[in-house]
Design a protein around this motif. Structure first.
Motif, mmCIF file in Angstrom:
data_model
loop_
_atom_site.group_PDB
_atom_site.id
_atom_site.type_symbol
_atom_site.label_atom_id
_atom_site.label_comp_id
_atom_site.label_asym_id
_atom_site.label_seq_id
_atom_site.Cartn_x
_atom_site.Cartn_y
_atom_site.Cartn_z
ATOM 1 N N GLU A 172 4.683 -6.838 -8.818
ATOM 2 C CA GLU A 172 3.970 -5.722 -8.310
ATOM 3 C C GLU A 172 4.390 -4.955 -7.129
ATOM 4 O OE1 GLU A 172 0.835 -3.228 -7.223
ATOM 5 O OE2 GLU A 172 0.787 -4.910 -8.832
ATOM 6 N N SER A 173 5.527 -5.402 -6.591
ATOM 7 C CA SER A 173 6.550 -4.802 -5.520
ATOM 8 C C SER A 173 7.442 -3.780 -6.275
ATOM 9 C CB SER A 173 7.361 -5.866 -4.802
ATOM 10 O OG SER A 173 6.731 -6.779 -3.930
ATOM 11 N N HIS B 290 6.367 -2.333 -8.996
ATOM 12 C CA HIS B 290 5.527 -1.156 -9.262
ATOM 13 C C HIS B 290 5.222 -0.184 -8.070
ATOM 14 C CE1 HIS B 290 4.719 -1.933 -13.320
ATOM 15 N NE2 HIS B 290 4.257 -3.232 -13.154
ATOM 16 N N LYS B 291 5.176 -0.850 -7.064
ATOM 17 C CA LYS B 291 4.666 -0.096 -5.713
ATOM 18 C C LYS B 291 5.966 0.827 -5.382
ATOM 19 C CE LYS B 291 1.605 -3.148 -3.597
ATOM 20 N NZ LYS B 291 1.545 -4.115 -2.257
ATOM 21 N N LYS B 292 7.077 0.303 -5.432
ATOM 22 C CA LYS B 292 8.413 1.094 -5.145
ATOM 23 C C LYS B 292 8.569 2.239 -6.276
ATOM 24 C CE LYS B 292 9.944 -0.632 -1.446
ATOM 25 N NZ LYS B 292 10.299 0.171 -0.505
ATOM 26 N N LYS C 121 6.139 3.945 -7.565
ATOM 27 C CA LYS C 121 5.230 4.681 -7.289
ATOM 28 C C LYS C 121 6.019 5.800 -6.065
ATOM 29 C CE LYS C 121 0.876 3.361 -9.233
ATOM 30 N NZ LYS C 121 0.768 1.801 -9.207
ATOM 31 N N GLU C 122 6.432 4.699 -4.911
ATOM 32 C CA GLU C 122 6.987 5.334 -3.833
ATOM 33 C C GLU C 122 8.214 6.415 -3.939
ATOM 34 O OE1 GLU C 122 9.312 3.469 0.093
ATOM 35 O OE2 GLU C 122 7.974 2.084 -0.839
ATOM 36 N N GLY D 184 12.208 5.903 -9.027
ATOM 37 C CA GLY D 184 10.880 5.190 -9.540
ATOM 38 C C GLY D 184 10.852 4.861 -11.023
ATOM 39 N N GLU E 117 10.247 0.857 -12.048
ATOM 40 C CA GLU E 117 9.347 0.842 -12.989
ATOM 41 C C GLU E 117 9.699 -0.092 -14.170
ATOM 42 O OE1 GLU E 117 6.030 0.906 -13.297
ATOM 43 O OE2 GLU E 117 5.810 1.870 -11.266
ATOM 44 N N ALA F 57 10.016 -3.812 -13.183
ATOM 45 C CA ALA F 57 8.973 -4.579 -13.480
ATOM 46 C C ALA F 57 8.455 -4.912 -14.914
ATOM 47 C CB ALA F 57 7.806 -3.415 -12.869
#
Length: 69
Positions: free
Chosen positions: A3-4, A6-8, A10-11, A32, A36, A39
């Motif tokens: 999940e981290s 995935h957040k990075k 997007k960031e 990004g 991904e 992940a």
């Protein structure tokens, strides 16, 4: 951790960087996309481990050296 990543992903979706292929060709990609990819790799490895855990539950009942039981 997945999940981290995935957040990075997007960031940092807007940060362009140079990537490398197996042939070492320079390929533009985003930071990004790299997060991904991490992940996805972790997700796939967890799936493989969950498949393989079943093999650890098998019990060898023993037999002769040539397998005739």
């Amino acid at each position: 951790m997945i999940e981290s990543f995935h957040k990075k992903g997007k960031e940092f979706a807007h940060v362009i960087k140079m990537g490398r292929t197996q042939l070492q060709d320079a390929v533009p990609m985003t930071l990004g996309q790299e997060f991904e990819a991490y992940a996805v790799m972790l997700s796939e490895e967890i799936a493989r481990l969950n498949q393989n855990v079943k093999l650890f539950l098998e019990i060898n009942m023993g037999a002769t050296a040539i397998g005739t039981g």
